[in-house]
Design an enzyme around this catalytic site. Structure first.
Site, mmCIF file in Angstrom:
data_model
loop_
_atom_site.group_PDB
_atom_site.id
_atom_site.type_symbol
_atom_site.label_atom_id
_atom_site.label_comp_id
_atom_site.label_asym_id
_atom_site.label_seq_id
_atom_site.Cartn_x
_atom_site.Cartn_y
_atom_site.Cartn_z
ATOM 1 N N VAL A 275 -11.458 16.015 -1.424
ATOM 2 C CA VAL A 275 -10.250 15.378 -1.977
ATOM 3 C C VAL A 275 -9.347 16.409 -2.650
ATOM 4 O O VAL A 275 -8.137 16.441 -2.417
ATOM 5 C CB VAL A 275 -10.610 14.279 -3.000
ATOM 6 C CG1 VAL A 275 -9.339 13.620 -3.519
ATOM 7 C CG2 VAL A 275 -11.525 13.231 -2.387
ATOM 8 N N GLY B 258 -11.915 21.209 -9.162
ATOM 9 C CA GLY B 258 -12.624 20.875 -7.923
ATOM 10 C C GLY B 258 -11.695 20.895 -6.733
ATOM 11 O O GLY B 258 -10.694 20.180 -6.687
ATOM 12 N N GLY C 52 -12.717 20.335 -3.461
ATOM 13 C CA GLY C 52 -13.550 19.845 -2.372
ATOM 14 C C GLY C 52 -12.720 19.028 -1.393
ATOM 15 O O GLY C 52 -11.518 19.257 -1.208
ATOM 16 N N LYS D 166 -22.874 0.707 -4.538
ATOM 17 C CA LYS D 166 -22.955 2.148 -4.303
ATOM 18 C C LYS D 166 -24.407 2.503 -4.037
ATOM 19 O O LYS D 166 -25.322 1.863 -4.573
ATOM 20 C CB LYS D 166 -22.472 2.894 -5.551
ATOM 21 C CG LYS D 166 -22.109 4.333 -5.316
ATOM 22 C CD LYS D 166 -20.638 4.505 -5.007
ATOM 23 C CE LYS D 166 -20.297 5.960 -4.799
ATOM 24 N NZ LYS D 166 -18.864 6.163 -4.623
HETATM 25 P P1 NAD Z 1 -16.701 17.317 -2.751
HETATM 26 O O1 NAD Z 1 -18.154 17.493 -2.983
HETATM 27 O O2 NAD Z 1 -16.141 17.602 -1.393
HETATM 28 O O3 NAD Z 1 -15.870 18.226 -3.789
HETATM 29 C C1 NAD Z 1 -16.237 18.427 -5.100
HETATM 30 C C2 NAD Z 1 -15.806 19.854 -5.446
HETATM 31 O O4 NAD Z 1 -15.987 20.065 -6.846
HETATM 32 C C3 NAD Z 1 -16.615 20.921 -4.722
HETATM 33 O O5 NAD Z 1 -15.741 21.869 -4.145
HETATM 34 C C4 NAD Z 1 -17.462 21.524 -5.831
HETATM 35 O O6 NAD Z 1 -17.751 22.892 -5.594
HETATM 36 C C5 NAD Z 1 -16.553 21.348 -7.017
HETATM 37 N N1 NAD Z 1 -17.213 21.369 -8.322
HETATM 38 C C6 NAD Z 1 -18.420 20.885 -8.681
HETATM 39 N N2 NAD Z 1 -18.629 21.077 -9.994
HETATM 40 C C7 NAD Z 1 -17.525 21.670 -10.475
HETATM 41 C C8 NAD Z 1 -17.126 22.113 -11.764
HETATM 42 N N3 NAD Z 1 -17.917 21.981 -12.839
HETATM 43 N N4 NAD Z 1 -15.909 22.672 -11.900
HETATM 44 C C9 NAD Z 1 -15.091 22.822 -10.843
HETATM 45 N N5 NAD Z 1 -15.423 22.429 -9.589
HETATM 46 C C10 NAD Z 1 -16.623 21.863 -9.418
HETATM 47 O O7 NAD Z 1 -16.360 15.832 -3.223
HETATM 48 P P2 NAD Z 1 -15.047 14.980 -2.921
HETATM 49 O O8 NAD Z 1 -15.301 14.083 -1.782
HETATM 50 O O9 NAD Z 1 -13.858 15.881 -2.923
HETATM 51 O O10 NAD Z 1 -15.015 14.058 -4.216
HETATM 52 C C11 NAD Z 1 -14.616 14.564 -5.478
HETATM 53 C C12 NAD Z 1 -14.750 13.459 -6.511
HETATM 54 O O11 NAD Z 1 -13.918 12.355 -6.132
HETATM 55 C C13 NAD Z 1 -16.163 12.872 -6.651
HETATM 56 O O12 NAD Z 1 -16.376 12.493 -7.983
HETATM 57 C C14 NAD Z 1 -16.115 11.628 -5.766
HETATM 58 O O13 NAD Z 1 -17.048 10.646 -6.177
HETATM 59 C C15 NAD Z 1 -14.705 11.175 -6.023
HETATM 60 N N6 NAD Z 1 -14.158 10.339 -4.948
HETATM 61 C C16 NAD Z 1 -14.117 10.812 -3.682
HETATM 62 C C17 NAD Z 1 -13.577 10.013 -2.677
HETATM 63 C C18 NAD Z 1 -13.462 10.507 -1.264
HETATM 64 O O14 NAD Z 1 -12.727 9.897 -0.474
HETATM 65 N N7 NAD Z 1 -14.123 11.602 -0.899
HETATM 66 C C19 NAD Z 1 -13.101 8.735 -2.985
HETATM 67 C C20 NAD Z 1 -13.138 8.286 -4.304
HETATM 68 C C21 NAD Z 1 -13.683 9.101 -5.281
#
Ligand code: NAD
Length: 347
Positions: free
Chosen positions: A183, A179, A181, A79
């Site tokens: 995902v 969250g 975001g 990573k």
């Molecule tokens: P992202 O940044 O698009 O979404 C994260 C969301 O969480 C955002 O909308 C943010 O505003 C919100 N957030 C932050 N702090 C918060 C809180 N305290 N309470 C509520 N909401 C909060 O990220 P993502 O790509 O959706 O990934 C989300 C998680 O999944 C991360 O931990 C990432 O490492 C993990 N992940 C993502 C993927 C992927 O394919 N994108 C794959 C495996 C793991």
């Protein structure tokens, strides 16, 4: 302990990359290359200290080793984190400098999107290094892994609801989403289509408003989402949401979400078990995205086949729960042993 940090896992290699001209400060952690080149995303994030960034890179890369192994991918775990420069910065130049750091590892590490990075960033990296994935390609499979991650979490929730909650469908099952975001939003779409009742929170109020309008979700504050009165909790924000403070307050019976490193410590997994809460380990259920970018990288990707491979996460949930029963242990500890048993050199 490595760099004075407590309880750090043993890593094969850690690269500290700096480029004063662009402001790049990055850490690339290669936890294990036993199964193949270390594959894992690149995070762009503001950290309170360099040690916090290093800690994140080390923990996340170990998680990638376990994730890739359980998903039976021919890749090890790595990573990268880029410490977000303070103030304005030239994003393409920063990523070009990061790409040179990735290239310097000669293919031992392959990168892709993670929190704070985009498909456009990956496309920029491609000009500097071939060791990158998660790029939309004309006429070929590829691009943003988050819908695949969400699909994997969705099938894990379906399997968990059936095996843990005794629910044959998600119709009426209450799910709290922390969250919304990349995902979390896709997951909300899948859950809503399956008839689940959503409770949502995000620090971004606009996303919450959209979820209320589009899915009839109930909005709660970010401080209240973990303790919401629901059947399933899906942490999809950042790590360590399951900790000493939050575990005693949870009301869900099943936890399955996308966020990496949800357990602050292994003891928090034990505490969940004592409370009768089934925690499906993050690296088992959120492997959809890495399956997608790994297949894309190998040129083996095709939408239906990748979706079918991601759907196999449901079978792994079933196998995990059988192993947990047999071992009289917790899902987190059993998954850890299971994954580590697969951290061996591939023929
Ligand atoms: P992202 O940044 O698009 O979404 C994260 C969301 O969480 C955002 O909308 C943010 O505003 C919100 N957030 C932050 N702090 C918060 C809180 N305290 N309470 C509520 N909401 C909060 O990220 P993502 O790509 O959706 O990934 C989300 C998680 O999944 C991360 O931990 C990432 O490492 C993990 N992940 C993502 C993927 C992927 O394919 N994108 C794959 C495996 C793991």
């Amino acid at each position: 302990s490595l760099f004075g940090l407590p309880e750090q896992p043993a890593h094969e290699r850690v690269l500290l990359a700096a480029d004063p001209a662009t402001g790049l400060k990055a850490i690339v952690a290669l936890h294990s290359t036993a199964r193949g080149p270390a594959f894992g995303g690149c995070r762009l994030w503001h950290y309170d200290s360099d040690a916090a960034a290093l800690n994140d890179a080390l923990r996340l890369s170990q998680g990638m080793s376990l994730k890739n192994a359980l998903a039976d991918l021919p890749f090890g775990g790595g990573k990268a984190v880029i410490l977000k420069p303070p103030g304005a910065f030239d994003r393409p130049a920063l990523f070009a400098a990061f790409g040179r750091a990735v290239q310097s590892l000669g293919g031992a590490y392959i990168t892709a999107e993670d929190v704070g990075t985009t498909t456009a960033d990956m496309r920029g990296l491609q000009a500097v290094t071939p060791f990158v994935s998660g790029i939309p390609r004309d006429g070929a499979f590829g691009g943003d892994p988050s819908p695949k991650t969400a699909w994997g979490v969705f099938v894990a929730i379906q399997a968990g609801a059936r095996l843990v909650l005794g629910r044959t469908s998600l119709e009426g099952v209450r799910v709290a989403l922390q969250g919304l975001g990349a995902v979390g939003w896709h997951l909300a779409e899948f859950l809503h289509a399956a008839g689940a009742k959503l409770v949502v929170a995000d620090v971004d109020a606009a996303k919450v408003e959209r979820a209320v309008a589009q899915f009839g979700a109930v909005a709660v504050g970010v401080a209240d989402i973990l303790a919401a009165e629901v059947d399933v909790l899906a942490p999809c924000a950042l790590g360590a949401s399951l900790n000493e403070q939050t575990v005693p307050t949870l009301r869900a019976k099943l936890i399955a979400g996308a966020a990496n490193n949800q357990l602050a410590t292994p003891a928090d997994g034990d505490a969940l078990q004592r409370r009768g809460i089934c925690y499906l380990p993050d690296y088992l259920v959120n492997a959809g995205g890495i399956i997608s970018v790994a297949r894309e990288y190998r040129g083996e990707g095709e939408e239906a086949a990748v979706m079918a491979e991601v759907s196999r996460i449901a079978e792994r949930v079933e196998e995990l729960l059988l192993r947990v029963q047999a071992a009289d242990s917790t899902p987190a500890r059993v998954a850890d042993d299971w994954a580590r048993s697969k951290l061996v050199h591939q023929p």
